[in-house]
Design a protein around this motif. Structure first.
Motif, PDB file in Angstrom:
ATOM      1  N   PRO A 158      28.488  57.689  74.060  1.00  0.00           N
ATOM      2  CA  PRO A 158      28.212  59.103  73.273  1.00  0.00           C
ATOM      3  C   PRO A 158      29.829  59.771  72.604  1.00  0.00           C
ATOM      4  O   PRO A 158      31.187  59.534  73.079  1.00  0.00           O
ATOM      5  N   ASP A 203      31.607  62.034  72.789  1.00  0.00           N
ATOM      6  CA  ASP A 203      32.368  62.520  74.347  1.00  0.00           C
ATOM      7  C   ASP A 203      33.424  62.309  75.378  1.00  0.00           C
ATOM      8  O   ASP A 203      34.147  62.534  76.091  1.00  0.00           O
ATOM      9  N   HIS A 204      32.605  60.658  74.828  1.00  0.00           N
ATOM     10  CA  HIS A 204      32.796  59.866  76.184  1.00  0.00           C
ATOM     11  C   HIS A 204      34.371  58.961  75.693  1.00  0.00           C
ATOM     12  O   HIS A 204      35.532  59.175  75.070  1.00  0.00           O
ATOM     13  N   ALA A 232      30.457  52.242  82.949  1.00  0.00           N
ATOM     14  CA  ALA A 232      29.287  53.053  82.231  1.00  0.00           C
ATOM     15  C   ALA A 232      27.648  53.239  83.091  1.00  0.00           C
ATOM     16  O   ALA A 232      27.417  51.500  82.094  1.00  0.00           O
ATOM     17  N   GLY A 284      24.515  61.521  76.085  1.00  0.00           N
ATOM     18  CA  GLY A 284      25.300  61.014  77.429  1.00  0.00           C
ATOM     19  C   GLY A 284      24.664  60.240  78.587  1.00  0.00           C
ATOM     20  O   GLY A 284      25.220  60.852  79.498  1.00  0.00           O
ATOM     21  N   LYS A 285      23.370  59.757  77.984  1.00  0.00           N
ATOM     22  CA  LYS A 285      22.590  58.735  79.152  1.00  0.00           C
ATOM     23  C   LYS A 285      23.353  57.587  79.102  1.00  0.00           C
ATOM     24  O   LYS A 285      22.847  56.975  80.338  1.00  0.00           O
ATOM     25  N   ASP A 287      26.644  62.452  67.286  1.00  0.00           N
ATOM     26  CA  ASP A 287      26.938  62.140  68.197  1.00  0.00           C
ATOM     27  C   ASP A 287      27.014  61.465  69.045  1.00  0.00           C
ATOM     28  O   ASP A 287      27.231  60.449  70.552  1.00  0.00           O
TER      29      ASP A 287
END
Length: 309
Positions: free
Chosen positions: A171, A173-174, A190, A236-237, A254
């Motif tokens: 993601p 934003d990760h 993760a 975000g999964k 994203d």
């Protein structure tokens, strides 16, 4: 000496008459004479003794005839065999591919193949990640250019065309997205999004269950298509390993692609059924090999961008 010139010499050596030689080969007697004179100048000796009544081979001419005849016959037989094989290449050929860069190569090869074999229609289809071998086994595909490794007794492994470094799709934003590289050990941190339906050994290679140090890799959602993988990553999964080249072809706001520093490359090769080793399959494989070499040469000379190979 060109093939046509060899043919003229050997025909004259058989006929011993310029007019009959010209008639057999559908050329003028002057053309036959011109070719023979050219050969004699190149060799530095007479090949034929010419008089107003007859034409005879000289000893040098006899030697040249004996030396050329067998080789010329082999060339003619090889051309006839190739022409016969070419006439077998008709009907349809169904070719699948997985990644976009594989599709680029298949499409370029298909254009060349069609120009050589206009009686054969090439269908190009996107392969589904969840069932990479099913279309080969049920007869709906003749070849596929997809991810390896594949080790099946009924499937032939052909040439490998791409060996791509790996990256991790994460993601945007990760925390991993801020790094220059990631490690296989980071996979323990993760959930991994996987593709279902593949052979177990293929899943283990691309989506390992443990890190090199033995740490378990948590499992995230499992899906059946690459675009679904990206959608899940972007939501975000979890994260998912892929080829680093995916960043050029599957860019999303994203999703970020972070190179691995210690993962083995992803290879892509041609596969076809062991029972489907037909003349048109072999001809298409040769065409893909030639096309890949042409594209690689174009990249080295700067005529195209590497992403188009």
């Amino acid at each position: 000496m060109e093939l046509r010139e060899i043919q003229i010499f050997l025909t004259l050596a058989e006929e011993l008459h310029f007019g009959r030689t010209a008639d057999r080969l559908h050329v003028s007697p002057a053309r036959v004479s011109q070719v023979i004179k050219k050969q004699e100048r190149a060799i530095g000796a007479e090949l034929f003794k010419r008089t107003s009544r007859n034409v005879q081979l000289t000893p040098v001419g006899e030697q040249l005839r004996d030396g050329l005849a067998a080789g010329y016959q082999q060339i003619q037989e090889a051309l006839a065999t190739a022409a016969a094989a070419g006439r077998e290449i008709t009907g349809e050929l169904r070719v699948g591919y997985s990644a976009a860069w594989c599709g680029n190569l298949v499409v370029a090869a298909a254009d060349i193949f069609r120009s050589r074999h206009p009686d054969c229609l090439v269908h190009i289809q996107d392969s589904q990640l969840h069932d990479p071998l099913g279309p080969l086994r049920d007869g709906s595909r003749d070849l596929q250019l997809i991810e390896l490794p594949i080790d099946e007794p009924d499937i032939v492994n052909g040439p490998v065309f791409f060996s791509e470094p790996r990256a991790l799709a994460v993601p945007a934003d990760h925390p991993f997205a801020e790094r220059e590289t990631v490690s296989l050990e980071d996979l323990a941190e993760a959930p991994m999004i996987t593709v279902s339906g593949q052979p177990p050994y293929l899943l283990d290679f691309h989506y390992p269950q443990r890190t090199p140090k033995g740490r378990p890799i948590p499992r995230g959602p499992s899906t059946t298509a690459w675009q679904e993988v990206l959608a899940l990553v972007g939501a975000g999964k979890g994260v998912s390993p892929t080829s680093a080249r995916a960043a050029d072809y599957y860019s999303r706001p994203d999703v970020a692609y972070v190179p691995f520093r210690d993962a083995p490359p992803v290879e892509y090769g041609l596969l076809w059924p062991a029972t489907g080793n037909t003349p048109k399959v072999r001809a298409f494989v040769r065409t893909v090999v030639e096309t890949a070499a042409l594209q690689a040469g174009a990249v080295r000379s700067g005529r195209t961008a590497p992403g188009r190979v």
